[in-house]
Write an enzyme that holds these catalytic residues in place. Structure first.
Site, PDB file in Angstrom:
ATOM      1  N   ASN A   1      19.635  75.909 -78.087  1.00 58.41           N
ATOM      2  CA  ASN A   1      19.465  75.949 -79.542  1.00 58.41           C
ATOM      3  C   ASN A   1      17.996  75.882 -79.947  1.00 58.41           C
ATOM      4  O   ASN A   1      17.186  75.299 -79.226  1.00 58.41           O
ATOM      5  CB  ASN A   1      20.219  74.770 -80.181  1.00 58.41           C
ATOM      6  CG  ASN A   1      21.704  75.032 -80.266  1.00 58.41           C
ATOM      7  OD1 ASN A   1      22.128  76.120 -80.590  1.00 58.41           O
ATOM      8  ND2 ASN A   1      22.510  74.020 -79.968  1.00 58.41           N
TER       9      ASN A   1
ATOM     10  N   CYS B   1      27.187  80.842 -78.185  1.00 59.37           N
ATOM     11  CA  CYS B   1      27.505  79.594 -78.886  1.00 59.37           C
ATOM     12  C   CYS B   1      28.995  79.342 -78.724  1.00 59.37           C
ATOM     13  O   CYS B   1      29.781  80.277 -78.565  1.00 59.37           O
ATOM     14  CB  CYS B   1      27.138  79.715 -80.367  1.00 59.37           C
ATOM     15  SG  CYS B   1      27.482  78.243 -81.355  1.00 59.37           S
TER      16      CYS B   1
ATOM     17  N   HIS C   1      25.224  79.407 -86.147  1.00 58.22           N
ATOM     18  CA  HIS C   1      25.397  78.192 -86.950  1.00 58.22           C
ATOM     19  C   HIS C   1      25.394  78.476 -88.452  1.00 58.22           C
ATOM     20  O   HIS C   1      25.110  77.596 -89.258  1.00 58.22           O
ATOM     21  CB  HIS C   1      24.341  77.133 -86.595  1.00 58.22           C
ATOM     22  CG  HIS C   1      24.548  76.544 -85.228  1.00 58.22           C
ATOM     23  ND1 HIS C   1      23.794  75.505 -84.746  1.00 58.22           N
ATOM     24  CD2 HIS C   1      25.439  76.846 -84.244  1.00 58.22           C
ATOM     25  CE1 HIS C   1      24.200  75.199 -83.521  1.00 58.22           C
ATOM     26  NE2 HIS C   1      25.202  76.008 -83.199  1.00 58.22           N
TER      27      HIS C   1
ATOM     28  N   TYR D   1      28.892  73.988 -89.628  1.00 56.97           N
ATOM     29  CA  TYR D   1      27.484  73.852 -89.984  1.00 56.97           C
ATOM     30  C   TYR D   1      27.231  74.189 -91.455  1.00 56.97           C
ATOM     31  O   TYR D   1      26.178  73.825 -91.991  1.00 56.97           O
ATOM     32  CB  TYR D   1      26.622  74.748 -89.092  1.00 56.97           C
ATOM     33  CG  TYR D   1      26.497  74.222 -87.681  1.00 56.97           C
ATOM     34  CD1 TYR D   1      25.526  73.280 -87.355  1.00 56.97           C
ATOM     35  CD2 TYR D   1      27.358  74.635 -86.680  1.00 56.97           C
ATOM     36  CE1 TYR D   1      25.410  72.778 -86.073  1.00 56.97           C
ATOM     37  CE2 TYR D   1      27.262  74.143 -85.387  1.00 56.97           C
ATOM     38  CZ  TYR D   1      26.285  73.215 -85.098  1.00 56.97           C
ATOM     39  OH  TYR D   1      26.185  72.707 -83.814  1.00 56.97           O
TER      40      TYR D   1
END
Length: 421
Positions: free
Chosen positions: A144, A164, A194, A244
């Site tokens: 990340n 991811c 995200h 997120y």
């Protein structure tokens, strides 16, 4: 087939190794190299990895090394799972933004920028060394912030795909709620890393029937509870946002919440100490149940599927990955990195067509993609002004005084990791 894991001393690694062992027919690994500068920790996890392979009768060889160049030499794929600065740096990312009334989180907002600044130069150095040692190797990035890191790798000409576990987590959750096999569930997963929305949930593959309205009607309370968002928000949007999105849709409430409880980094650090103690037990030959609480659910399955598709030699698969936009979202540049379903084969990832993105979501995607471009510029070239501009562009900051205060704090807390600071 040889795979190398850079950051092999991570407490995540047994999850990855377990997936390699269970899914060996999908990904027949002959050698797995775990690479990490933390020799003592690497030896501990390497020993557990060998026991996991032995328990499941996997014939592959597992080796460990702190020598990156030797470890990646001859590799078919290299998986990156790095945390520059460790949990101590993550703890800072989660705390100092709160001093300015902004969310403290390791992948988004000011904390996410700090992580990008620390990480991108290191990843690019590793990638160049991979290119010299194994020019045909694929780089699978799980580090990340995946979107920014993958953009850096692709712009530098590396054979890279970002990964991811959000999408595979939703797929497994929805399959359980619908009582169907996970392979039957195809997500219209659209956005940036995200920052995604499930615009459709199709049973039977990409052309299958969209059951998202039924899913929300019958299981909306459960989905909303997992996302920690009000059910009314899901009903109003008519889609399922990534968890997120809570940092955007409920920013001020999250800031208050984060100020009233221990940082997630502190919880994870304590969990890692407990995990390492478990890993040291020579009788342990499987991933412990505690690892499920560490995060990264289904990470190994996603990694196996991606590596298998990239190295299949003629085969292909459809999987959610991070790759170049190439016109998929017409309002973004072609070289923006997006997170969508793509067809993956030996030539890389080609995004599939996606449903049109509502302006409510497209506007935020455009905003964050522009921030990511500025963040990458700051990571590559350094300088206080570039950091400030990236923060000013971020929708969770967006004010001059906040960007000034956050810039000062970011630089103060990251001097040891930023050569130019």
């Amino acid at each position: 087939m040889k795979l190398a894991v850079v950051g092999g001393g991570s407490t995540y690694t047994p999850e990855l190794v377990d997936g390699f062992a269970r899914l060996r027919d999908t990904l027949p690994i002959s050698e797995l190299v775990l690479i990490d500068p933390a020799a003592e920790r690497l030896e501990l996890i390497g020993a557990l990895a060998r026991r996991i392979f032995a328990r499941q009768d996997h014939p592959g060889l597992i080796t460990t090394t702190s020598d990156l160049d030797a470890g990646v030499a001859g590799a078919d794929a290299v998986l990156l799972q790095l945390r520059i600065g460790g949990q101590a740096a993550r703890l800072q990312d989660e705390t100092w933004p709160l001093e300015c009334g902004c969310v403290g989180q390791e992948t988004t907002g000011a904390g996410g920028l700090a992580k990008a600044l620390r990480t991108v130069p290191v990843v690019l150095d590793i990638a160049e060394r991979v290119r010299r040692a194994s020019p045909d190797a694929w780089i699978i990035d799980f580090t990340n912030p995946v979107g920014i890191v993958t953009r850096a790798l692709l712009r530098a000409g590396h054979k890279a795909v970002g990964l991811c576990n959000v999408a595979i987590g939703f797929q497994r959750k929805f399959a359980a709620l619908l009582d169907v096999a996970p392979a039957e569930v195809h997500l219209d997963h659209v956005g940036l890393n995200h920052l995604t929305w499930e615009l459709g949930v199709r049973v039977g593959g990409p052309g299958g029937r969209d059951v998202l309205p039924e899913l929300l009607a019958g299981h909306g309370d459960a989905v909303a509870a997992d996302l920690r968002l009000p059910r009314a928000v899901l009903d109003l949007l008519g889609v399922v946002p990534s968890y997120y999105l809570r940092y955007f849709y409920a920013h001020d409430a999250v800031v208050r919440e984060l100020g009233e409880k221990p940082a997630r980094a502190a919880e994870v650090a304590a969990m890692e100490r407990e995990l390492l103690a478990l890993y040291a037990d020579p009788a342990l030959d499987e991933k412990p149940a505690l690892l499920a609480k560490r995060g990264g659910a289904f990470y190994s399955e996603a990694a196996v599927d991606l590596a298998a598709a990239l190295l299949a030699g003629g085969g292909s698969a459809v999987q959610v990955v991070n790759t170049y936009n190439r016109g998929t979202l017409p309002f973004l540049p072609d070289d923006a990195v997006i997170e969508v379903q793509a067809r993956v084969d030996g030539s890389g990832a080609a995004p599939l067509a996606v449903p049109a993105l509502d302006p409510l979501f497209a506007g935020l995607v455009s905003h964050v993609s522009a921030y990511e471009d500025l963040a990458l510029d700051a990571a590559l070239r350094g300088g206080r002004e570039r950091v400030f501009k990236a923060l000013l562009a971020h929708p969770l900051v967006g004010q001059f005084d906040l960007a000034e205060g956050l810039t000062d704090r970011l630089l103060a807390h990251n001097k040891e990791h930023l050569a130019w600071a």
